[in-house]
Structure formats: C-alpha cells, structure tokens
Enzyme design. Structure first.
Site, PDB file in Angstrom:
ATOM      1  N   GLU A   1      19.375  66.945  13.618  1.00 60.44           N
ATOM      2  CA  GLU A   1      19.255  68.279  14.162  1.00 60.44           C
ATOM      3  C   GLU A   1      20.580  68.613  14.850  1.00 60.44           C
ATOM      4  O   GLU A   1      20.828  68.167  15.958  1.00 60.44           O
ATOM      5  CB  GLU A   1      18.102  68.366  15.162  1.00 60.44           C
ATOM      6  CG  GLU A   1      16.732  68.279  14.527  1.00 60.44           C
ATOM      7  CD  GLU A   1      15.613  68.503  15.535  1.00 60.44           C
ATOM      8  OE1 GLU A   1      14.586  69.064  15.169  1.00 60.44           O
ATOM      9  OE2 GLU A   1      15.785  68.097  16.711  1.00 60.44           O
TER      10      GLU A   1
ATOM     11  N   GLU B   1       3.829  66.490  15.358  1.00 64.09           N
ATOM     12  CA  GLU B   1       5.109  65.960  14.903  1.00 64.09           C
ATOM     13  C   GLU B   1       5.532  64.823  15.833  1.00 64.09           C
ATOM     14  O   GLU B   1       5.587  64.995  17.048  1.00 64.09           O
ATOM     15  CB  GLU B   1       6.171  67.056  14.925  1.00 64.09           C
ATOM     16  CG  GLU B   1       7.568  66.594  14.572  1.00 64.09           C
ATOM     17  CD  GLU B   1       8.606  67.685  14.754  1.00 64.09           C
ATOM     18  OE1 GLU B   1       9.731  67.519  14.254  1.00 64.09           O
ATOM     19  OE2 GLU B   1       8.295  68.708  15.412  1.00 64.09           O
TER      20      GLU B   1
END
Length: 374
Positions: free
Chosen positions: A240, A157
């Site tokens: 996030e 990622e």
C-alpha cells in the site's frame, strides 16, 4: 564410420563456413528454452496470471496518477508509481498478487472460497524487495466472509504489515500485542466503513517469511471478528503506497490451502464429473457445462478451472462468473448456486468466439480436484 555429407561446390570455402556458423547459432537458439516475457499492466484494475495459478493485480483505486506493475517468473515489481496522497488517509493503491477470488477475478485452479472449519492448514511464503524513497507498507491481506462470495467487499480483512515506512498506521487503534506464527506483533483493530480490519504490525521489517495463514485466521475467530463457519475467500501479498513506490517488488509468492478432505479438497470422498456440450458455427460457439459432484461431501463455493484452447475468447456467460475471458479461466458459482450437494450438479454456460479449428478444453478441475468427463 559414416562419412560426413559434402557441401555443394558453391558453399565450400569461406561462404560455406559462414553458412555453417549461422546454422549452428540457429540450432543453439532452438535448443535453448526461452524465458517467458514479463507482462506490464498499467490499467487501473488490470491483472495478469503468474506461475499458472496466481493473479497479479495493479489495483490502483486511490489516485489518478499513473501506476504500472510488471510480472516476473515468481512475482512482480512496481515499475511505475507516480504521485502521493496524504499519509493520514487511505493509500493510493494495493498492487498485489493473490490466490483466491477478488471482485469476480479468481486465480486459476484455486480452491477458495473454502469454509474455515474445513481448512486444516494454509501454508504460504513471501519474499519482498523494498525501496527507501517511498512511504508504504508491505501488507499480506487475508479476506474472510460469512458466505463463499467471489465478488465485492468481504466482512473481515486481516492485514499483516511486514514492513512500514513513513508516518502511517493501520485502521483503528492498537488493542495490544500478540505472538502469532512464532513472531511478536502489535495488534490493531478498527473498521473502514465497509469492513472490519484486524492488523498485525511487525516491530521491524521482515524481508521474507513462511507461515500458516490459519494462525492469523484463528486470531480473528478468537477476537469475535469471524466464525468457523465463515469462508476464506483470498490471500493477497503486496504494497500500500502513499508516496512514490517505484521499485517495490514481491520477489516470490506461494499459497496453498489444505482442506483436509473437506468439500472440494482431496480425499474425503470428493469427486466430480464434467459434461461439456457445444454448439459451433463459423467463428463462434456456445458451451453448456454441467458440473456433477460424484463425492459424498457437499462442495461449497464451487470453482471449475479449465484452459480454453488458443484462439478462443469468452464474450458472455450465464449462471456463473467466468474469468478471465481467455487462456486459463475459472467459472465460479453465484450466490444462488454456490453449493453442489453429493450426487447433485450445477449447470452454467457461455458464448465465445474462436479462430482456426475449434476444440474443447482438455481437462477440468473442481476446487483443485481433477474431474472426469461425463
């Protein structure tokens, strides 16, 4: 000059004027394009399509507190984000918009996964809206894997932190700095137990930016965290949040992957044909679909996009992952049939229900390339 039609006697005078006004207002509404209503998604992993080509996902995985996202014409906003989690751990969620495939949910018509060696460029643009009463990052995620998988966790990622608010930090530790896409970044590297993570943190908030995703992918390759024969499976932009987050927004998002004539891309001898055979009964049907590669290059990680006619819904599928169940859907190959060789084909099928008159989809595209009907 043509005379104006005369109103009936009972519609002349004040009543006639009133009726004429009503008719005029109705005509104005009919002639004015009506904006598509926003969609609010509160289900934990619920999603909705925007721009006809990207998926907005709620993706609440780190908390039981309510969270909702509301789509807009070009992005989404976090319309509710309750509660908080410790800032020294994982965030609450990742509300985001993406191009590609995420846990079998593939955006309509995407040409991802695509092998890195065949991608010439991947231009993208993003515009964020920030709030001041939350702890969060604004993160652009790039997912890479050795296989053209459309489900589960990828191997690597890449996270681009365009903004960071509060006492939070990326996974791992800082390993240096780098200039990527003409900007300076702190570089962090680590792992979360499921995948490797390479993070690029902006020294100050970036509200909007246009860049080439491949600039960051090449960084991962040069650092030994990916290889050129791996696949880009999705690019995602969102937030996030650790604390609160209501009001955060992705104002606009775009993502294109240019394969430069590679498999499934334009040119390069690519081509496809689709056979769509059905068995129909009252209220139900099955469809057997054969996808043929009529080009001269293999199609790796094939994805067939088409739109089901109104009133049709898929209830089950075989030999492919097909999602969502209605509207603009994408069928993706599984691990054992993810490639179509030149001159070869793959077949899958699904069962569904329908209301009204039955019809077949009007057009198909394979990894972004329009197909002929066989």
């Amino acid at each position: 000059m043509r005379p104006s039609p005369r109103l009936p006697r009972f519609l002349r005078g004040p009543l006639g004027a009133f009726v004429t006004a009503l008719v005029t207002v109705a005509a104005l509404f009919a002639a004015t394009p009506q904006a598509q209503a926003d969609t609010t998604v509160c289900e934990q992993f619920g999603s909705a399509v925007i721009q006809g080509r990207y998926v907005v996902q709620n993706n609440r995985w780190g908390t039981n507190e309510p969270q909702c996202v509301t789509t807009t014409g070009s992005g989404f906003r976090v319309s509710r984000a309750d509660g908080s989690v410790p800032t020294n751990g994982a965030p609450k969620s990742y509300p985001s918009v993406f191009n590609g495939c995420h846990y079998t949910n593939c955006s309509p018509g995407t040409n991802l996964p695509a092998q890195l060696s065949r991608i010439s460029s991947a231009p993208s643009s993003i515009s964020y809206g920030y709030v001041g009463d939350a702890v969060y990052n604004a993160s652009y995620d790039i997912w890479l894997d050795p296989t053209p998988r459309t489900d589960g966790v990828n191997r690597t990622e890449i996270m681009i932190w365009l903004n960071k608010v509060g006492p939070i930090q990326p996974i791992g530790s800082q390993v240096g700095t780098a200039t990527v896409g003409g900007r300076s970044w702190q570089v962090w590297q680590g792992g979360n137990g499921s995948n490797d993570v390479l993070s690029f943190v902006a020294p100050s908030a970036i509200g909007s930016w246009s860049f080439d995703v491949m600039d960051f992918v090449r960084q991962a390759v040069s650092r030994g965290m990916a290889q050129n024969n791996w696949y880009l499976t999705s690019v995602q932009a969102g937030f996030e949040p650790w604390q609160n987050g209501t009001g955060l927004s992705v104002n606009s998002f775009s993502s294109t992957v240019e394969t430069g004539g590679g498999p499934g891309g334009p040119g390069g001898g690519s081509g496809c044909a689709v056979s769509y055979a059905t068995n129909v009964w009252q209220g139900g049907f099955t469809a057997n679909v054969t996808v043929s590669n009529t080009g001269s290059s293999p199609v790796d990680g094939w994805r067939l996009a088409f739109t089901l006619p109104s009133g049709q819904q898929i209830t089950g599928a075989w030999s492919a992952s097909v999602s969502p169940s209605s509207g603009s859907v994408t069928a993706s190959g599984l691990a054992h049939n993810a490639s179509i060789s030149p001159g070869g084909s793959q077949t899958f099928g699904f069962q569904g229900t329908y209301s009204g008159a039955f019809a077949s989809p009007g057009a198909f595209s394979l990894n972004g390339t329009a197909c002929t009907r066989a």
